[in-house]
Design an enzyme around this catalytic site. Structure first.
Site, PDB file in Angstrom:
ATOM      1  N   HIS A  12      18.812  24.941   0.923  1.00 36.19           N
ATOM      2  CA  HIS A  12      18.555  23.855  -0.024  1.00 36.19           C
ATOM      3  C   HIS A  12      18.105  24.257  -1.415  1.00 36.19           C
ATOM      4  CE1 HIS A  12      19.202  21.053   3.216  1.00 36.19           C
ATOM      5  NE2 HIS A  12      18.274  21.644   3.954  1.00 36.19           N
ATOM      6  N   LYS A  40      29.007  22.327   8.103  1.00 35.14           N
ATOM      7  CA  LYS A  40      27.843  21.427   8.069  1.00 35.14           C
ATOM      8  C   LYS A  40      28.264  20.164   7.310  1.00 35.14           C
ATOM      9  CE  LYS A  40      22.962  21.013   6.986  1.00 35.14           C
ATOM     10  NZ  LYS A  40      21.758  21.589   6.329  1.00 35.14           N
ATOM     11  N   HIS A 121      12.133  21.372   6.106  1.00 35.19           N
ATOM     12  CA  HIS A 121      13.262  20.482   6.462  1.00 35.19           C
ATOM     13  C   HIS A 121      13.530  19.531   5.319  1.00 35.19           C
ATOM     14  CE1 HIS A 121      15.109  17.053   8.569  1.00 35.19           C
ATOM     15  NE2 HIS A 121      14.099  16.331   8.141  1.00 35.19           N
ATOM     16  N   PHE A 122      14.840  19.257   5.083  1.00 35.56           N
ATOM     17  CA  PHE A 122      15.236  18.277   4.062  1.00 35.56           C
ATOM     18  C   PHE A 122      15.562  16.980   4.788  1.00 35.56           C
ATOM     19  CE2 PHE A 122      16.536  17.491  -0.289  1.00 35.56           C
ATOM     20  CZ  PHE A 122      17.283  16.319  -0.149  1.00 35.56           C
ATOM     21  N   ASP A 123      14.786  15.918   4.502  1.00 30.84           N
ATOM     22  CA  ASP A 123      14.961  14.661   5.252  1.00 30.84           C
ATOM     23  C   ASP A 123      15.914  13.686   4.562  1.00 30.84           C
ATOM     24  OD1 ASP A 123      13.921  13.764   7.826  1.00 30.84           O
ATOM     25  OD2 ASP A 123      13.154  12.005   6.744  1.00 30.84           O
TER      26      ASP A 123
HETATM   27  N1  LIG Z   1       9.529  16.371  10.552  1.00 32.99           N
HETATM   28  C1  LIG Z   1       9.955  17.630  10.758  1.00 32.99           C
HETATM   29  N2  LIG Z   1       9.106  18.659  10.638  1.00 32.99           N
HETATM   30  C2  LIG Z   1       9.550  19.913  10.842  1.00 32.99           C
HETATM   31  N3  LIG Z   1      10.809  20.252  11.144  1.00 32.99           N
HETATM   32  C3  LIG Z   1      11.691  19.232  11.254  1.00 32.99           C
HETATM   33  C4  LIG Z   1      11.316  17.897  11.064  1.00 32.99           C
HETATM   34  N4  LIG Z   1      12.394  17.093  11.246  1.00 32.99           N
HETATM   35  C5  LIG Z   1      13.410  17.938  11.555  1.00 32.99           C
HETATM   36  N5  LIG Z   1      12.989  19.210  11.543  1.00 32.99           N
HETATM   37  C6  LIG Z   1      13.749  20.410  11.810  1.00 32.99           C
HETATM   38  O1  LIG Z   1      14.590  20.661  10.678  1.00 32.99           O
HETATM   39  C7  LIG Z   1      15.789  21.255  11.106  1.00 32.99           C
HETATM   40  C8  LIG Z   1      16.990  20.553  10.569  1.00 32.99           C
HETATM   41  O2  LIG Z   1      17.977  21.158  10.251  1.00 32.99           O
HETATM   42  N6  LIG Z   1      16.934  19.232  10.567  1.00 32.99           N
HETATM   43  S1  LIG Z   1      18.222  18.311  10.165  1.00 32.99           S
HETATM   44  O3  LIG Z   1      17.865  16.949  10.294  1.00 32.99           O
HETATM   45  O4  LIG Z   1      19.406  18.757  10.821  1.00 32.99           O
HETATM   46  C9  LIG Z   1      18.470  18.617   8.458  1.00 32.99           C
HETATM   47  C10 LIG Z   1      19.417  17.695   7.715  1.00 32.99           C
HETATM   48  C11 LIG Z   1      19.634  18.267   6.305  1.00 32.99           C
HETATM   49  O5  LIG Z   1      19.692  19.682   6.356  1.00 32.99           O
HETATM   50  C12 LIG Z   1      20.978  17.756   5.914  1.00 32.99           C
HETATM   51  N7  LIG Z   1      20.869  16.703   4.928  1.00 32.99           N
HETATM   52  C13 LIG Z   1      20.818  15.391   5.318  1.00 32.99           C
HETATM   53  C14 LIG Z   1      20.760  14.397   4.357  1.00 32.99           C
HETATM   54  C15 LIG Z   1      20.748  14.743   2.982  1.00 32.99           C
HETATM   55  O6  LIG Z   1      20.674  13.913   2.072  1.00 32.99           O
HETATM   56  N8  LIG Z   1      20.799  16.078   2.648  1.00 32.99           N
HETATM   57  C16 LIG Z   1      20.842  17.070   3.602  1.00 32.99           C
HETATM   58  O7  LIG Z   1      20.842  18.247   3.276  1.00 32.99           O
HETATM   59  O8  LIG Z   1      21.609  17.275   7.073  1.00 32.99           O
HETATM   60  C17 LIG Z   1      20.850  17.613   8.226  1.00 32.99           C
HETATM   61  C18 LIG Z   1      21.082  16.561   9.260  1.00 32.99           C
HETATM   62  O9  LIG Z   1      20.716  15.305   8.735  1.00 32.99           O
HETATM   63  C19 LIG Z   1      15.789  21.203  12.628  1.00 32.99           C
HETATM   64  O10 LIG Z   1      15.449  22.485  13.087  1.00 32.99           O
HETATM   65  C20 LIG Z   1      14.675  20.261  12.976  1.00 32.99           C
HETATM   66  O11 LIG Z   1      14.016  20.718  14.114  1.00 32.99           O
END
Ligand SMILES: Nc1ncnc2c1ncn2[C@@H]1O[C@H](C(=O)NS(=O)(=O)C[C@H]2[C@@H](O)[C@H](n3ccc(=O)[nH]c3=O)O[C@@H]2CO)[C@@H](O)[C@H]1O
Length: 126
Positions: A12, A40, A121-123
């Site tokens: 990111h 991805k 993490h990017f939410d």
């Molecule tokens: N609270 C937390 N605290 C700590 N850790 C947490 C927490 N939550 C998750 N993780 C972890 O993070 C890891 C991860 O990869 N999560 S992921 O949802 O797939 C990421 C999204 C994002 O990369 C991308 N996206 C999405 C939208 C956008 O605008 N831009 C954009 O880039 O798409 C992906 C899928 O949506 C996973 O290991 C999970 O365990």
């Protein structure tokens, strides 16, 4: 093994790019290893210095999409680029749309050491 913080930066962070061209996502998604095994579907790059993104961890606390409570919303808009897989794009050819935006972003942070936040993490962006 790559830590979650290292993974966040690989996936990111791109502070040194100010304006992106149409081919930015196709190049960067490959260069940052997000097209191996699968394309991805969605990924956002942040064009701000790391310390500015880490500062979000002390801004507005919001609920994450997965219900956890360690997400934070940036108080100011950030320069970002959304990369979205094109319809009909078939692995291993990962063909992305590149969209440069200025939006508030939501990230998850953890404190492995007291007072030292890590981006994990990017939410999303709003
Ligand atoms: N609270 C937390 N605290 C700590 N850790 C947490 C927490 N939550 C998750 N993780 C972890 O993070 C890891 C991860 O990869 N999560 S992921 O949802 O797939 C990421 C999204 C994002 O990369 C991308 N996206 C999405 C939208 C956008 O605008 N831009 C954009 O880039 O798409 C992906 C899928 O949506 C996973 O290991 C999970 O365990």
């Amino acid at each position: 093994k790559e830590s979650q913080a290292e993974k966040f930066q690989r996936q990111h962070m791109d502070p040194n790019t100010s304006t992106v061209t149409a081919g930015y996502c196709n190049e960067m998604m490959k260069r940052r290893s997000m097209t191996v095994g699968q394309c991805k579907p969605v990924n956002t790059f942040i064009h701000e210095p790391l310390h500015k993104v880490e500062a979000i961890c002390s801004q507005e606390n919001v609920r994450c999409k997965n219900g956890k409570s360690n997400c934070y919303k940036s108080s100011s808009k950030m320069r970002i680029t959304d990369c979205r897989l094109k319809k009909g794009s078939k692995y291993p050819k990962c063909d992305y749309e590149t969209q440069q935006l200025q939006k508030s972003i939501i990230v998850a942070c953890t404190y492995r050491q007291i007072h030292v936040p890590e981006l994990v993490h990017f939410d999303g962006s709003v």
